[in-house]
Scaffold this motif. Structure first.
Motif, PDB file in Angstrom:
ATOM      1  N   VAL A  43      -2.087   5.420   8.150  1.00 21.89           N
ATOM      2  CA  VAL A  43      -2.143   4.618   6.926  1.00 21.89           C
ATOM      3  C   VAL A  43      -0.739   4.419   6.379  1.00 21.89           C
ATOM      4  O   VAL A  43       0.045   5.369   6.313  1.00 21.89           O
ATOM      5  N   PHE A  44      -0.408   3.177   6.012  1.00 21.58           N
ATOM      6  CA  PHE A  44       0.877   2.867   5.377  1.00 21.58           C
ATOM      7  C   PHE A  44       0.673   2.880   3.868  1.00 21.58           C
ATOM      8  O   PHE A  44      -0.113   2.101   3.321  1.00 21.58           O
ATOM      9  N   LEU A  45       1.368   3.763   3.181  1.00 19.50           N
ATOM     10  CA  LEU A  45       1.200   3.953   1.741  1.00 19.50           C
ATOM     11  C   LEU A  45       2.274   3.196   0.974  1.00 19.50           C
ATOM     12  O   LEU A  45       3.448   3.526   1.054  1.00 19.50           O
ATOM     13  N   ASP A  46       1.837   2.156   0.236  1.00 16.49           N
ATOM     14  CA  ASP A  46       2.775   1.331  -0.530  1.00 16.49           C
ATOM     15  C   ASP A  46       2.194   1.031  -1.905  1.00 16.49           C
ATOM     16  O   ASP A  46       1.056   0.561  -2.006  1.00 16.49           O
ATOM     17  N   PRO A  47       2.916   1.299  -2.983  1.00 20.95           N
ATOM     18  CA  PRO A  47       2.384   1.108  -4.345  1.00 20.95           C
ATOM     19  C   PRO A  47       2.030  -0.331  -4.673  1.00 20.95           C
ATOM     20  O   PRO A  47       1.235  -0.576  -5.573  1.00 20.95           O
ATOM     21  N   HIS A  48       2.632  -1.292  -3.964  1.00 20.50           N
ATOM     22  CA  HIS A  48       2.447  -2.700  -4.331  1.00 20.50           C
ATOM     23  C   HIS A  48       1.441  -3.432  -3.442  1.00 20.50           C
ATOM     24  O   HIS A  48       1.248  -4.631  -3.602  1.00 20.50           O
ATOM     25  N   SER A  49       0.816  -2.723  -2.529  1.00 21.28           N
ATOM     26  CA  SER A  49      -0.159  -3.364  -1.653  1.00 21.28           C
ATOM     27  C   SER A  49      -1.496  -3.495  -2.364  1.00 21.28           C
ATOM     28  O   SER A  49      -1.942  -2.593  -3.076  1.00 21.28           O
ATOM     29  N   GLU A  50      -2.142  -4.636  -2.178  1.00 21.56           N
ATOM     30  CA  GLU A  50      -3.432  -4.876  -2.833  1.00 21.56           C
ATOM     31  C   GLU A  50      -4.607  -4.584  -1.907  1.00 21.56           C
ATOM     32  O   GLU A  50      -5.751  -4.596  -2.338  1.00 21.56           O
TER      33      GLU A  50
END
Length: 311
Positions: A12-19
């Motif tokens: 899983v790629f964890l990014d705060p700005h992904s919807e």
């Protein structure tokens, strides 16, 4: 919030700005790759040999770059350099919690810096791309690379460069705590010795630095020294161009009655006078200097052909 891209290995790629929301089957173990938005990274050359010694220096090396927070640090050695990271455990775990992912389902946590270099540039959401410059991975606006394809982790092979978030490592029973306490007691003297040796090395480097600054009459700050270096580099570049240009004139194939009578340099202008040239011969000379055409001017003064080149 974070994004899980299509993969067969539960990465899983964890990014705060992904919807986009991940789809994780119950009981599945998950490896998390952190977006550059969730950590700070530096490549460093340090006067120590081992990563454990380098880690002790990281808080002071990062302190001028980090916003206020409670940070953890980790460092990996790469050749003669160190790859150092600073991150907030709480912030990362909050991002995980927003998607109701169980802490117990997380296998390992990685950085995009160590895992995704070969997959860049790539699109990570509708507004941002992930790119690499000078071997450092970072997030940039989508306009930087509008043709970048969406990140795919299908063929990703994870490294051994992992971190353990503090909330994971401290969830242990009393028996484990006792064992850890015993180990700490056994090694506390060795750790003290290592710390003493590290401080001695740092002190030695500082002494050598002071001697070099005194010997070569350097300024007390690196900003001042870089400014002086830049001036010398600019002067060297100008002198190199001047020598190359004079060499071009000296290589000109002139007839017996033709010769260079004067070479002068003033106010960033090189002036060369050649006698014995007629109009046709002067055109041949100018043709051989085509690479300087934009800055070149010429004129006849009596029987002397003068060429001027602005540097």
């Amino acid at each position: 919030m974070f994004t899980k891209f299509k993969t067969t290995s539960s990465v899983v790629f964890l990014d705060p700005h992904s919807e986009k929301a991940p789809e994780i089957a119950g009981g599945t173990k998950v490896d998390i790759v952190l977006s550059p938005s969730l950590y700070w990274v530096k490549k460093l050359s340090l006067p120590v040999k081992y990563a454990r010694d380098a880690k002790k220096l990281l808080p002071s090396l990062f302190e001028d770059n980090l916003p206020e927070g409670n940070y953890s640090y980790v460092v990996f050695k790469e050749g003669e350099e160190f790859l150092a990271f600073a991150y907030e455990d709480k912030k990362i775990i909050e991002e995980i919690g927003k998607k109701n992912i169980s802490i117990s389902s997380i296998n390992n946590v990685y950085f995009a810096q160590t895992e995704l270099l070969e997959l860049l540039p790539c699109k990570i959401n509708e507004k941002e791309v992930m790119v690499v410059d000078n071997e450092i991975v970072f997030i940039a606006p989508r306009v930087w690379n509008e043709t970048a394809e969406e990140l795919s982790l299908d063929s990703l092979k994870l490294s051994k460069k992992t971190i353990k978030l503090q909330q994971f490592s401290h969830i242990i029973d009393n028996s484990s705590l006792y064992k850890v306490a015993v180990l700490i007691g056994m090694f506390i003297i060795l750790l003290g010795i290592e710390n003493f040796i590290t401080m001695q090395k740092i002190e030695s480097v500082n002494i050598q630095k002071e001697k070099l600054f005194e010997e070569y009459k350097l300024y007390p700050t690196m900003m001042q020294n870089r400014s002086v270096l830049q001036e010398y580099e600019t002067t060297f570049e100008k002198q190199t161009k001047l020598r190359e240009l004079i060499a071009e004139f000296l290589k000109l194939k002139l007839e017996k009655e033709q010769k260079i009578t004067d070479i002068a340099y003033k106010n960033k202008m090189l002036s060369v006078k050649i006698s014995g040239l007629d109009t046709a011969a002067s055109k041949k000379v100018l043709q051989s200097l085509q690479s300087y055409k934009a800055a070149l001017s010429s004129s006849f003064k009596g029987k002397t052909f003068e060429i001027k080149v602005k540097l």
